[in-house]
Design a protein around this motif. Structure first.
Motif, PDB file in Angstrom:
ATOM      1  N   UNK A  98      12.076  74.834  60.689  1.00 29.09           N
ATOM      2  CA  UNK A  98      10.887  74.783  59.832  1.00 29.09           C
ATOM      3  C   UNK A  98      10.473  76.136  59.254  1.00 29.09           C
ATOM      4  N   UNK A  99      10.956  77.231  59.856  1.00 31.72           N
ATOM      5  CA  UNK A  99      10.493  78.550  59.409  1.00 31.72           C
ATOM      6  C   UNK A  99      11.301  79.148  58.264  1.00 31.72           C
ATOM      7  N   UNK A 100      12.351  78.481  57.887  1.00 34.63           N
ATOM      8  CA  UNK A 100      13.114  79.003  56.749  1.00 34.63           C
ATOM      9  C   UNK A 100      13.771  77.850  55.995  1.00 34.63           C
ATOM     10  N   UNK A 101      14.313  78.181  54.842  1.00 33.59           N
ATOM     11  CA  UNK A 101      14.894  77.162  53.965  1.00 33.59           C
ATOM     12  C   UNK A 101      16.331  76.857  54.387  1.00 33.59           C
ATOM     13  N   UNK A 102      16.670  75.583  54.394  1.00 31.04           N
ATOM     14  CA  UNK A 102      18.057  75.162  54.604  1.00 31.04           C
ATOM     15  C   UNK A 102      18.608  74.709  53.257  1.00 31.04           C
ATOM     16  N   UNK A 103      19.650  75.388  52.814  1.00 33.98           N
ATOM     17  CA  UNK A 103      20.269  75.066  51.524  1.00 33.98           C
ATOM     18  C   UNK A 103      21.557  74.291  51.776  1.00 33.98           C
ATOM     19  N   UNK A 104      21.619  73.101  51.228  1.00 33.90           N
ATOM     20  CA  UNK A 104      22.861  72.326  51.311  1.00 33.90           C
ATOM     21  C   UNK A 104      23.524  72.389  49.937  1.00 33.90           C
ATOM     22  N   UNK A 105      24.670  73.043  49.907  1.00 33.33           N
ATOM     23  CA  UNK A 105      25.413  73.234  48.664  1.00 33.33           C
ATOM     24  C   UNK A 105      26.363  72.048  48.497  1.00 33.33           C
ATOM     25  N   UNK A 106      25.957  71.114  47.639  1.00 26.23           N
ATOM     26  CA  UNK A 106      26.704  69.852  47.504  1.00 26.23           C
ATOM     27  C   UNK A 106      27.610  69.822  46.280  1.00 26.23           C
ATOM     28  N   UNK A 107      28.245  70.935  45.990  1.00 26.13           N
ATOM     29  CA  UNK A 107      29.144  70.990  44.829  1.00 26.13           C
ATOM     30  C   UNK A 107      30.184  69.862  44.860  1.00 26.13           C
ATOM     31  N   UNK A 108      30.591  69.474  46.076  1.00 23.93           N
ATOM     32  CA  UNK A 108      31.694  68.512  46.201  1.00 23.93           C
ATOM     33  C   UNK A 108      31.275  67.182  46.806  1.00 23.93           C
ATOM     34  N   UNK A 109      29.974  66.925  46.870  1.00 19.93           N
ATOM     35  CA  UNK A 109      29.510  65.772  47.641  1.00 19.93           C
ATOM     36  C   UNK A 109      29.881  64.428  47.019  1.00 19.93           C
ATOM     37  N   UNK A 110      30.144  64.423  45.708  1.00 17.88           N
ATOM     38  CA  UNK A 110      30.362  63.148  45.021  1.00 17.88           C
ATOM     39  C   UNK A 110      31.733  62.538  45.290  1.00 17.88           C
ATOM     40  N   UNK A 111      32.577  63.246  46.057  1.00 15.82           N
ATOM     41  CA  UNK A 111      33.912  62.721  46.317  1.00 15.82           C
ATOM     42  C   UNK A 111      33.998  62.084  47.705  1.00 15.82           C
ATOM     43  N   UNK A 112      32.968  61.340  48.053  1.00 17.35           N
ATOM     44  CA  UNK A 112      33.019  60.593  49.306  1.00 17.35           C
ATOM     45  C   UNK A 112      31.950  60.958  50.321  1.00 17.35           C
ATOM     46  N   UNK A 113      31.172  61.995  50.043  1.00  8.88           N
ATOM     47  CA  UNK A 113      30.093  62.377  50.952  1.00  8.88           C
ATOM     48  C   UNK A 113      28.795  61.672  50.590  1.00  8.88           C
ATOM     49  N   UNK A 114      27.797  61.888  51.452  1.00  8.10           N
ATOM     50  CA  UNK A 114      26.485  61.314  51.189  1.00  8.10           C
ATOM     51  C   UNK A 114      25.534  62.478  50.927  1.00  8.10           C
ATOM     52  N   UNK A 115      24.744  62.372  49.864  1.00  2.00           N
ATOM     53  CA  UNK A 115      23.863  63.486  49.504  1.00  2.00           C
ATOM     54  C   UNK A 115      22.618  63.516  50.377  1.00  2.00           C
ATOM     55  N   UNK A 116      22.065  64.710  50.571  1.00  2.00           N
ATOM     56  CA  UNK A 116      20.794  64.884  51.284  1.00  2.00           C
ATOM     57  C   UNK A 116      19.601  64.651  50.351  1.00  2.00           C
ATOM     58  N   UNK A 117      19.875  64.367  49.088  1.00  6.65           N
ATOM     59  CA  UNK A 117      18.788  64.258  48.115  1.00  6.65           C
ATOM     60  C   UNK A 117      17.703  63.287  48.560  1.00  6.65           C
ATOM     61  N   UNK A 118      18.104  62.200  49.160  1.00  5.87           N
ATOM     62  CA  UNK A 118      17.123  61.168  49.515  1.00  5.87           C
ATOM     63  C   UNK A 118      16.107  61.633  50.569  1.00  5.87           C
ATOM     64  N   UNK A 119      16.395  62.771  51.215  1.00  6.84           N
ATOM     65  CA  UNK A 119      15.463  63.268  52.237  1.00  6.84           C
ATOM     66  C   UNK A 119      14.553  64.389  51.733  1.00  6.84           C
ATOM     67  N   UNK A 120      14.657  64.705  50.452  1.00  6.33           N
ATOM     68  CA  UNK A 120      13.838  65.788  49.893  1.00  6.33           C
ATOM     69  C   UNK A 120      12.350  65.510  50.086  1.00  6.33           C
TER      70      UNK A 120
ATOM     71  N   UNK B 286      16.641  72.409  50.433  1.00  3.90           N
ATOM     72  CA  UNK B 286      17.034  72.564  49.035  1.00  3.90           C
ATOM     73  C   UNK B 286      18.474  72.094  48.878  1.00  3.90           C
ATOM     74  N   UNK B 287      18.696  71.186  47.947  1.00  3.62           N
ATOM     75  CA  UNK B 287      20.033  70.650  47.689  1.00  3.62           C
ATOM     76  C   UNK B 287      20.521  71.206  46.345  1.00  3.62           C
ATOM     77  N   UNK B 288      21.739  71.716  46.334  1.00  2.00           N
ATOM     78  CA  UNK B 288      22.295  72.259  45.087  1.00  2.00           C
ATOM     79  C   UNK B 288      23.498  71.438  44.660  1.00  2.00           C
TER      80      UNK B 288
END
Lengths: 354, 354
Positions: free
Chosen positions: A174-196, A203-205
């Motif tokens: 909680x004390x700092x930002x977690x950045x998930x760099x999802x440059x490649x997420x669309x090839x079978x991964x699940x995005x963290x966007x829904x938890x924003x 932060x999702x990129x």
């Protein structure tokens, strides 16, 4: 070296992108570009945007494009930030959320630009060692920190972490930002966007360069709590009011709109990947499990460097990193089925001769 | 404000660009855009570049465009740096040549982004006061410094310094870089580019946004000694490998090539400016001598703020700065003859009613 450079510029080691050779035509499997062209609708929208209005500045707020992404991901407009490629977005995150007094954490084997940013902006960081299976040790990332960056899937390994695991990390941090760099997420991964909506520190990129076939357009974006986005806008508006040109804005908007084409080509690439993994394994490669548009593979007998060189001689470019622990691996972008057949054929030939 | 921003982001005051209103159609004389469209050849080159190759990264070295500029200005390729608009180029110069220990000097009434960069990158600076005629006091700039920035012509005043005077400054300033920001030089000024071969500490910055009618394209460039350029590349390659997209590269190249059209429209704007100056003077305005695509004018009787507001009500946007010493002035972009006739007509009307 020049006496007019400041000390930082003298000492930095800039990022080196993959080769973009002009000497001859290669099958280019080295910079994770998409083998399929952009959607026809993107081409059409961009051609329309090439008009006399180019004499006028673009919309500095990228309002139309942001509307489209907000709609696509069911977010608010103030939860979206647009940058000139996700590299620019990443650079701005380093300038916005991190300070010298607390260490940033990111994996030691990862996108090598993170280290470059940390050095450029004079930040302290710790490289968290991947475990023996090349997995990111999430528990280690839960120690006190000034920020965490996780590429998911990771590059160059292609390995993926389930969102449930990442949620635990975001919650523990909680004390700092977690950045998930999802440059490649669309090839079978699940995005963290829904938890924003659930977290102020997530932060999702993402980028249009890979799954939307638009590496040549330079558009990336960040998604997160509105306060995080406002910080990025403060930095951007202190550097360059107009980062995205009129034609790129039009193309990016059309790319987000054409979801059908996006689904079609990402599915194709996933299918090709699964076939290539199987082919490589038959050729005695160890292939890490990939959820991206590339695979990371080492041969059980022949060195990665030698295979890289032989492939290049044979007109196939892959990426080789001369770096501890991965200096026997090749990162191979997933091309078309035809390109990958040629790769496998060439590998067969090369390995047979050694 | 967010607890996740670092101290710098909390304190910075971002640059505010001129209004880009969407509510209704204005005669837009507020952001120094060119009233004429880009060259047909630019449009054509860009349409051709909107193709399937957008799936591939652009050339990170901008080689073709640099060749064209090298040819145009008779420079070497390694004397040219390309950026995503001249604002990005300027931001990179602050990161490359300046340090906290020595003050940067620039005029107090000038492009307001300079202060923003200095604050963002935590640099010390001194605002050198323009004299009573709004001229830059060059002798004051000759004191010890960590860098000098002079926009020539200056904005928002439009006033111009002869290159012979600037040469003396560059010569007197061997210990730091002198940056001449020539965003507006093509409207009657003389460029310092021809002296680049003579000085290691001279950097000239130009843009395609104004004289080449391409504000919507986002391409600017720096010209200087190869060591100065290498420094900028080190910074750029530590932030974003690919800053210029494929279509922008093609458009910018075509814009530099079509010198004939460039000469034609800049001449037109100069002619219109001379006519407008005379018309404004007849309406009892004081107009500073301008070598740019705008004029800076104050009325001898009515306040600048009031005229700005009345013009806006009448569908004409000009730029007003609520800032000491210039808060009675308007910065008016030179549009087409027709647009300027409407401006003069509206001013006549407004001034008659007050």
């Amino acid at each position: 070296m020049s006496k007019y450079w400041n000390d930082k510029v003298k000492e930095i080691e800039p990022y080196v992108p993959g080769e973009q050779p002009k000497d001859k035509k290669y099958i280019k499997l080295n910079t994770n570009e998409n083998p399929y062209p952009p959607s026809d609708k993107v081409i059409e929208a961009m051609k329309i945007a090439v008009n006399d209005d180019l004499k006028l500045y673009p919309d500095p707020t990228c309002s139309d494009l942001i509307n489209e992404i907000a709609n696509y991901y069911d977010l608010d407009k103030d939860q979206i930030f647009i940058g000139n490629g996700s590299d620019e977005v990443l650079a701005f995150t380093f300038m916005t959320y991190f300070s010298k007094d607390r260490k940033i954490l990111f994996p030691d084997i990862s996108y090598s630009f993170y280290v470059v940013y940390a050095e450029l902006f004079d930040l302290n960081y710790e490289l968290v060692k991947l475990d023996d299976n090349f997995d990111i040790p999430l528990d280690v990332l839960k120690k006190p920190n000034g920020g965490v960056i996780i590429p998911n899937p990771n590059a160059p390994t292609g390995k993926y972490i389930a969102v449930e695991e990442l949620k635990k990390l975001v919650e523990a941090n909680k004390d700092s930002v977690v950045i998930i760099d999802e440059a490649y997420v669309d090839f079978g991964g699940e995005s963290m966007v829904k938890f924003i909506k659930d977290y102020e520190n997530l932060l999702v990129i993402q980028t249009l360069s890979k799954s939307r076939s638009l590496a040549g357009l330079r558009v990336g974006f960040a998604l997160g709590h509105k306060d995080l986005i406002e910080g990025l806008n403060r930095v951007k508006n202190s550097i360059n009011s107009y980062t995205i040109d009129r034609v790129a804005l039009a193309g990016a908007k059309a790319a987000i709109q054409d979801n059908e084409y996006f689904k079609e080509i990402t599915k194709k690439i996933i299918n090709t990947r699964e076939k290539v993994v199987s082919d490589l394994e038959k050729l005695d490669f160890r292939v890490l499990e990939s959820k991206s548009n590339f695979v990371f593979a080492s041969h059980n007998r022949v060195s990665g460097k030698l295979i890289y060189e032989k492939l290049k001689d044979n007109g196939v470019l892959v990426r080789y990193f001369n770096k501890e622990r991965i200096d026997n691996f090749l990162r191979i972008t997933i091309g078309t089925d035809e390109e990958m057949s040629i790769l496998v054929e060439k590998l067969n030939l090369i390995l047979g001769e050694i």
